[in-house]
Design a protein around this motif. Structure first.
Motif, PDB file in Angstrom:
ATOM      1  N   THR A   4      -1.643  -9.521  -2.551  1.00  0.00           N
ATOM      2  CA  THR A   4      -2.510  -9.067  -1.417  1.00  0.00           C
ATOM      3  C   THR A   4      -2.136  -7.760  -1.201  1.00  0.00           C
ATOM      4  N   THR A   5      -3.214  -6.865  -1.009  1.00  0.00           N
ATOM      5  CA  THR A   5      -2.980  -5.573  -0.665  1.00  0.00           C
ATOM      6  C   THR A   5      -3.795  -5.011   0.665  1.00  0.00           C
ATOM      7  N   ALA A   6      -3.562  -4.146   1.268  1.00  0.00           N
ATOM      8  CA  ALA A   6      -4.189  -3.613   2.397  1.00  0.00           C
ATOM      9  C   ALA A   6      -5.061  -2.783   2.145  1.00  0.00           C
ATOM     10  N   ALA A   7      -6.745  -3.240   2.384  1.00  0.00           N
ATOM     11  CA  ALA A   7      -7.723  -2.395   2.007  1.00  0.00           C
ATOM     12  C   ALA A   7      -8.393  -1.691   3.328  1.00  0.00           C
ATOM     13  N   ILE A   8      -8.902  -0.566   3.080  1.00  0.00           N
ATOM     14  CA  ILE A   8      -9.548   0.066   4.069  1.00  0.00           C
ATOM     15  C   ILE A   8     -10.889  -0.441   4.163  1.00  0.00           C
ATOM     16  N   THR A   9     -11.284  -0.977   5.127  1.00  0.00           N
ATOM     17  CA  THR A   9     -12.638  -1.792   5.271  1.00  0.00           C
ATOM     18  C   THR A   9     -13.799  -0.958   6.082  1.00  0.00           C
ATOM     19  N   SER A  10     -13.176   0.088   6.808  1.00  0.00           N
ATOM     20  CA  SER A  10     -14.249   0.460   7.988  1.00  0.00           C
ATOM     21  C   SER A  10     -13.370   1.832   8.176  1.00  0.00           C
ATOM     22  N   VAL A  11     -14.070   2.912   8.661  1.00  0.00           N
ATOM     23  CA  VAL A  11     -13.566   4.205   8.986  1.00  0.00           C
ATOM     24  C   VAL A  11     -14.314   4.785  10.228  1.00  0.00           C
ATOM     25  N   SER A  12     -13.582   5.265  11.073  1.00  0.00           N
ATOM     26  CA  SER A  12     -14.342   5.907  12.370  1.00  0.00           C
ATOM     27  C   SER A  12     -13.634   7.350  12.546  1.00  0.00           C
ATOM     28  N   GLY A  13     -14.354   7.979  13.387  1.00  0.00           N
ATOM     29  CA  GLY A  13     -13.823   9.117  13.847  1.00  0.00           C
ATOM     30  C   GLY A  13     -14.314   9.666  15.270  1.00  0.00           C
TER      31      GLY A  13
END
Ligand code: UT7
Length: 334
Positions: A4-13
């Motif tokens: 299990t890895t930690a994936a980025i599934t959304s980005v905001s700014g």
């Protein structure tokens, strides 16, 4: 099933509306647009002017946007980690405040203080909670309101910094995507070259020192530059070598935006062409913990599932490091 890895599934700014250009600064201190552009690459930066607003208000916007894009509610978050040196208060942490304001009623949170490495340190910490299987949804914020600690009479620092930042959502992945390796470093003997001298337990604010220039950020730019330019390139090459990556294999370098000359030198050492390097320093300046997520937010539509991405930063402390991740979704479909 893979690890299990930690994936980025959304980005905001988020970037505040008000701009402070090099030409505005020419009227405030003894500087020129030409000096700032050639020495740093910066043309303008954003300033959070509303006296009623603080870091947590920017964070709330980022968390809302992050959740909306992923189709979840803030109440579904397990943890919020905030990389920053300009929290609303010395304590409580800004993560606490954001949880309250955004309705993240099932999350807990804390701040990570690592200056310009704040986002990569926080991402490294947040990833652990996903990798161990403890949590399913971790939000990592990197943001700063540098205008709250900048002396607008000091030309050595006021031309560099700006306000803004971004956030990412981390979720478990079993396809080999997400954060695959991290190298974090620090060297506290560099602390005297980039710091806020008073206001901590070493020298608390008193009646005698309140209002002095020492309440603002101090930087010996030349010394910091020398360390940054070598260390950030070294650690970026180290993470490539450790993962058998050549310059050809790396799709994107996401560097901390402190100085265009540092970014160029790092990309050269990694063997990357300039089209693979995310650079927006000209628009936002150095937003400290905010620079890397702001780049991811801006470049999201160009990122593809499986892209090899290296995030690298250097900052006060000294702190520095690199994260190697495989991007987990096609940004154009978001
Ligand atoms: O983000 C966290 C880590 N931080 C960094 O990575 C920043 C690293 N440092 C830097 O990016 C650069 O050192 C700076 C952009 C801060 C400064 O650039 P530099 O090329 O190192 O300039 P310098 O400090 O060596 O100053 C060169 C000259 C000096 O004048 P003299 O002594 O040669 O007559 C300064 O007084 O430029 C002068 N100067 C300025 N002139 C016009 C310094 N600041 C300014 C200014 N406008 N804003």
């Amino acid at each position: 099933m893979g690890k299990t890895t930690a994936a980025i599934t959304s980005v905001s700014g988020y970037i505040p509306e008000d701009k402070l250009t090099n030409f505005d600064l020419e009227k405030m201190v003894d500087t020129t647009d030409e000096w700032i552009t050639t020495r740093t690459g910066i043309k303008e930066r954003r300033i959070l002017k509303d006296p009623e607003k603080a870091l947590s208000d920017m964070g709330v916007i980022m968390i809302r946007q992050l959740c909306e894009k992923r189709g979840i509610e803030p109440s579904e978050l397990d943890l919020i980690v905030v990389g920053t040196v300009t929290g609303d208060y010395r304590f409580p942490s800004t993560a606490n405040v954001i949880c309250d304001k955004v309705g993240a009623t099932n999350a807990w949170g804390f701040d990570v203080s690592a200056a310009c490495s704040g986002f990569i340190y926080s991402l490294t910490v947040g990833s652990q909670f996903i990798e161990t299987g403890k949590y399913k949804k971790v939000a990592v914020v990197g943001a700063d309101v540098m205008s709250s600690i900048v002396n607008y009479k000091d030309r050595a620092t006021c031309v560099i910094f700006g306000d803004g930042g971004g956030a990412v959502l981390l979720e478990p992945n079993n396809e080999g995507l997400g954060v695959l390796d991290t190298i974090m470093k620090n060297d506290g003997s560099g602390r005297q070259y980039l710091l806020q001298k008073i206001g901590g337990s070493l020298t608390p604010i008193t009646k005698e020192n309140v209002g002095s220039d020492e309440q603002y950020i101090y930087q010996d730019g030349k010394v910091v530059f020398k360390h940054a330019v070598t260390s950030v390139a070294d650690v970026s090459v180290e993470i490539m070598e450790r993962n058998n990556l050549t310059g050809e294999d790396v799709n994107w370098l996401v560097p901390h935006q402190a100085n265009l000359r540092i970014i160029d030198a790092c990309a050269r050492r990694m063997g990357l062409s300039t089209d693979k390097v995310m650079v927006n320093i000209e628009k936002y300046g150095n937003t400290t913990s905010g620079t890397i997520p702001l780049c991811l937010w801006e470049w999201e539509s160009q990122l593809r599932k499986g892209d090899n991405v290296v995030l690298s930063a250097f900052g006060g402390g000294f702190t520095w490091g690199s994260v190697y991740l495989k991007w987990a979704y096609d940004g154009s479909q978001k």
